[in-house]
Scaffold this motif. Structure first.
Motif, PDB file in Angstrom:
ATOM      1  N   ASN A   2       0.883  -1.135  -0.112  1.00 10.19           N
ATOM      2  CA  ASN A   2       0.042   0.157  -0.055  1.00 10.19           C
ATOM      3  C   ASN A   2       0.936   1.121   0.134  1.00 10.19           C
ATOM      4  O   ASN A   2       1.761   1.383   0.762  1.00 10.19           O
ATOM      5  N   ASP A   3       0.279   2.186  -0.780  1.00  7.23           N
ATOM      6  CA  ASP A   3       1.175   3.680  -0.609  1.00  7.23           C
ATOM      7  C   ASP A   3       0.369   4.372   0.462  1.00  7.23           C
ATOM      8  O   ASP A   3      -1.045   4.458  -0.099  1.00  7.23           O
ATOM      9  N   VAL A   4       0.875   4.912   1.239  1.00 10.01           N
ATOM     10  CA  VAL A   4       0.283   5.569   2.156  1.00 10.01           C
ATOM     11  C   VAL A   4       0.548   7.259   2.104  1.00 10.01           C
ATOM     12  O   VAL A   4       1.729   7.238   2.447  1.00 10.01           O
ATOM     13  N   PHE A  16       2.991   6.220  11.758  1.00 11.48           N
ATOM     14  CA  PHE A  16       2.931   5.556  10.576  1.00 11.48           C
ATOM     15  C   PHE A  16       2.216   4.177  10.454  1.00 11.48           C
ATOM     16  O   PHE A  16       1.388   3.931   9.594  1.00 11.48           O
ATOM     17  N   SER A  20      -1.263   3.686   8.439  1.00 11.49           N
ATOM     18  CA  SER A  20      -1.241   2.723   7.227  1.00 11.49           C
ATOM     19  C   SER A  20      -2.237   1.446   7.526  1.00 11.49           C
ATOM     20  O   SER A  20      -2.451   0.814   6.466  1.00 11.49           O
ATOM     21  N   LEU A  22      -1.651  -1.007   9.246  1.00  9.59           N
ATOM     22  CA  LEU A  22      -0.673  -2.227   9.717  1.00  9.59           C
ATOM     23  C   LEU A  22      -1.106  -2.540  11.369  1.00  9.59           C
ATOM     24  O   LEU A  22      -0.957  -3.907  11.776  1.00  9.59           O
ATOM     25  N   HIS A  63       3.232  -7.839   5.964  1.00  8.51           N
ATOM     26  CA  HIS A  63       2.421  -6.859   5.055  1.00  8.51           C
ATOM     27  C   HIS A  63       3.508  -5.599   4.951  1.00  8.51           C
ATOM     28  O   HIS A  63       4.120  -5.320   6.066  1.00  8.51           O
ATOM     29  N   ALA A  65       4.072  -1.357   3.563  1.00  9.00           N
ATOM     30  CA  ALA A  65       3.307  -0.101   3.498  1.00  9.00           C
ATOM     31  C   ALA A  65       4.529   0.949   2.905  1.00  9.00           C
ATOM     32  O   ALA A  65       5.635   1.007   3.813  1.00  9.00           O
ATOM     33  N   ARG A  66       4.305   1.622   2.022  1.00  4.14           N
ATOM     34  CA  ARG A  66       5.399   2.695   1.522  1.00  4.14           C
ATOM     35  C   ARG A  66       4.786   4.055   1.953  1.00  4.14           C
ATOM     36  O   ARG A  66       3.680   4.350   1.651  1.00  4.14           O
ATOM     37  N   VAL A  67       5.510   4.940   2.283  1.00  2.00           N
ATOM     38  CA  VAL A  67       5.243   6.299   2.658  1.00  2.00           C
ATOM     39  C   VAL A  67       5.195   7.048   1.283  1.00  2.00           C
ATOM     40  O   VAL A  67       6.299   6.991   0.569  1.00  2.00           O
TER      41      VAL A  67
END
Length: 68
Positions: A2-4, A16, A20, A22, A63, A65-67
Motif C-alpha cells: 500500500n502507498d500511504v 505511520f 497505514s 498495519l 504486510h 506499506a510505503r510512505v
C-alpha cells in the motif's frame, strides 16, 4: 504494498503504523517495534520515533506499506 500518503515531509514510525492500518493502536506499535518485529527499508527498527520520509517502506507481519 500500500502507498500511504502523509501530510507533512515526515512521520514517526509509530504514527505511520497506525495510519497505514498495519496496527490499530500506539501501544501495539510500541510493543511490536520494541520486539524487533518491524522493518524499515529491510532493516529491523527499534525506535518508535524514527522519522520516515517519502519512499520508505515499512513491513510488519508480512504486510508492507510505503510512505507516499
Amino acid at each position: 504494498m500500500n502507498d500511504v500518503p502523509i501530510r507533512d515531509e515526515s512521520i514517526r514510525l509509530g504514527q505511520f503504523l497506525k495510519l497505514s492500518g498495519l496496527l490499530d493502536t500506539g501501544s501495539d506499535a510500541k510493543l511490536v517495534i520494541a520486539d524487533g518485529q518491524v522493518t524499515v527499508n529491510g532493516d529491523v527498527e527499534l525506535r518508535r520515533g524514527r522519522q520516515l520520509r517519502s519512499g520508505d517502506i515499512v513491513t510488519f507481519a508480512g504486510h508492507a506499506a510505503r510512505v507516499a
